[in-house]
Design a protein around this motif. Sequence first.
Motif, PDB file in Angstrom:
ATOM      1  N   THR A   1     -27.996-116.013 -55.434  1.00  0.00           N
ATOM      2  CA  THR A   1     -28.324-117.601 -55.015  1.00  0.00           C
ATOM      3  C   THR A   1     -27.138-118.166 -54.986  1.00  0.00           C
ATOM      4  O   THR A   1     -26.880-119.012 -54.198  1.00  0.00           O
ATOM      5  N   VAL A   2     -26.520-118.235 -56.383  1.00  0.00           N
ATOM      6  CA  VAL A   2     -25.348-119.187 -56.409  1.00  0.00           C
ATOM      7  C   VAL A   2     -24.054-118.535 -55.547  1.00  0.00           C
ATOM      8  O   VAL A   2     -23.613-119.528 -55.047  1.00  0.00           O
ATOM      9  N   SER A   3     -23.875-117.152 -55.551  1.00  0.00           N
ATOM     10  CA  SER A   3     -22.869-116.918 -54.337  1.00  0.00           C
ATOM     11  C   SER A   3     -23.108-117.136 -53.248  1.00  0.00           C
ATOM     12  O   SER A   3     -22.130-117.611 -52.518  1.00  0.00           O
ATOM     13  N   ALA A   4     -24.417-117.062 -52.714  1.00  0.00           N
ATOM     14  CA  ALA A   4     -24.407-117.503 -51.344  1.00  0.00           C
ATOM     15  C   ALA A   4     -24.375-118.868 -50.990  1.00  0.00           C
ATOM     16  O   ALA A   4     -23.808-119.244 -50.050  1.00  0.00           O
ATOM     17  N   ALA A   5     -24.746-119.918 -51.891  1.00  0.00           N
ATOM     18  CA  ALA A   5     -24.402-121.004 -51.643  1.00  0.00           C
ATOM     19  C   ALA A   5     -23.182-121.562 -51.953  1.00  0.00           C
ATOM     20  O   ALA A   5     -22.590-122.540 -50.893  1.00  0.00           O
ATOM     21  N   VAL A   6     -22.324-121.162 -52.716  1.00  0.00           N
ATOM     22  CA  VAL A   6     -20.901-121.248 -52.808  1.00  0.00           C
ATOM     23  C   VAL A   6     -20.255-120.876 -51.472  1.00  0.00           C
ATOM     24  O   VAL A   6     -19.302-121.629 -50.852  1.00  0.00           O
ATOM     25  N   MET A   7     -20.439-119.717 -50.950  1.00  0.00           N
ATOM     26  CA  MET A   7     -20.014-118.990 -49.839  1.00  0.00           C
ATOM     27  C   MET A   7     -20.260-119.858 -48.638  1.00  0.00           C
ATOM     28  O   MET A   7     -19.109-120.196 -47.647  1.00  0.00           O
ATOM     29  N   LEU A   8     -21.435-120.278 -48.622  1.00  0.00           N
ATOM     30  CA  LEU A   8     -21.668-121.284 -47.428  1.00  0.00           C
ATOM     31  C   LEU A   8     -21.148-122.503 -47.150  1.00  0.00           C
ATOM     32  O   LEU A   8     -20.756-122.899 -46.149  1.00  0.00           O
ATOM     33  N   ARG A   9     -20.677-123.037 -48.311  1.00  0.00           N
ATOM     34  CA  ARG A   9     -19.863-124.245 -48.454  1.00  0.00           C
ATOM     35  C   ARG A   9     -18.353-123.959 -48.363  1.00  0.00           C
ATOM     36  O   ARG A   9     -17.719-124.623 -47.614  1.00  0.00           O
ATOM     37  N   PHE A  10     -18.064-122.670 -48.745  1.00  0.00           N
ATOM     38  CA  PHE A  10     -16.692-122.336 -48.541  1.00  0.00           C
ATOM     39  C   PHE A  10     -16.079-121.960 -47.358  1.00  0.00           C
ATOM     40  O   PHE A  10     -15.126-122.269 -46.968  1.00  0.00           O
ATOM     41  N   LEU A  11     -17.117-121.383 -46.511  1.00  0.00           N
ATOM     42  CA  LEU A  11     -16.512-121.155 -45.068  1.00  0.00           C
ATOM     43  C   LEU A  11     -16.145-122.282 -44.237  1.00  0.00           C
ATOM     44  O   LEU A  11     -15.059-122.025 -43.717  1.00  0.00           O
ATOM     45  N   PRO A  12     -16.944-123.575 -44.008  1.00  0.00           N
ATOM     46  CA  PRO A  12     -16.360-124.674 -43.412  1.00  0.00           C
ATOM     47  C   PRO A  12     -15.068-125.171 -43.968  1.00  0.00           C
ATOM     48  O   PRO A  12     -14.278-125.674 -43.478  1.00  0.00           O
ATOM     49  N   THR A  13     -14.944-125.199 -45.512  1.00  0.00           N
ATOM     50  CA  THR A  13     -13.848-125.750 -46.189  1.00  0.00           C
ATOM     51  C   THR A  13     -12.619-124.940 -46.052  1.00  0.00           C
ATOM     52  O   THR A  13     -11.625-125.522 -45.748  1.00  0.00           O
TER      53      THR A  13
END
Length: 245
Positions: free
Chosen positions: A140-152
Motif C-alpha cells: 500500500t505504501v509503495s503504491a501510494a508513493v509510486m503514484l505520486r512519484f511518476l508525475p513528479t
Amino acid sequence: MSAAPVAAGARITTARALPLLRLDPRTKVLLVLATSLVVMAPDGASFIPAALVLGVLLALSEGAWVRAVALPVGAAGIAAVAYLLPAAVPHPAVGVVTTMAAYTVRFVAVGGVALHLVSTTSPTELTAALRAARFPRAVTVSAAVMLRFLPTITTEARAVYDAMRLRGIGGWGGMLRHPVLSIERFTVPLIASSLRAAEDLSAAALLRGLGSVTRPTAMRPPRFGPADLAAALVAVVLGAATVLW
C-alpha cells in the motif's frame, strides 16, 4: 527547494479532470493486472487489439481525447514496423528492430489501461482501496508513493530538458553530435532530482501516517458501483471475443 517536487505533484493531482465514468480504484488495479498478465503472456499478441480497445474506452470515459486517438495510432505505427518492415526490408539487422517493436506494442496496450489508473486516481484513494482489499502495508505504501512519484519525475525531466536547451546543449542537434554526452547531461541531474523527490515523498508519506500500524479511517470509503460492473463486463466481452475470433 526540497518541497518543490511535492508541491508539483500535488498541483498535478489536483488539476486532474474528473472522469465521466468513475471506477473504484480496485477495479482499475484489477484491469491493469489482468491486461498485463494476458498481453504479456507468450501467446498474448492476439489480445493486443482488445487491450487497445479497453484503453481507448477508458480514455473516453475520463475525457482524455488526445490519448484516445494517440493510443491506437501509435500502436498501429509500431505494429507496422514490427510486422510489415521484415517483408519490405529482409535484413538480419531488421530482425532486432522488429522484435523490439513487437514487445513495444504490448507495452503500449498495457500502458493505455495503466494511464487511466494514474490519471484518475489520487494516492489517498488508492491507499484507501488497497487497505479495503486487505493488501499488505508494504504494498500500500509503495503504491501510494509510486503514484505520486511518476508525475513528479515527469516534471523534473521537463525541467532538466529546458535547462539543457537554455544552455544550448539540448535538442536533436546535440543528441546527434554527441549522443553519449547528451545522455549523461540529462540523466545525471535527473537522477539527483529523483533522489531528492523520493526522499521528500517518503517523508510526506510517513507524516501522513501511511506506515503506521493503526489502520486509519477513510473519509470516502471505496465502494463498487454499476460503473465497475460495466467495466468488468466490457473486459470479459473483449477477452471472449478475442478467444472466439
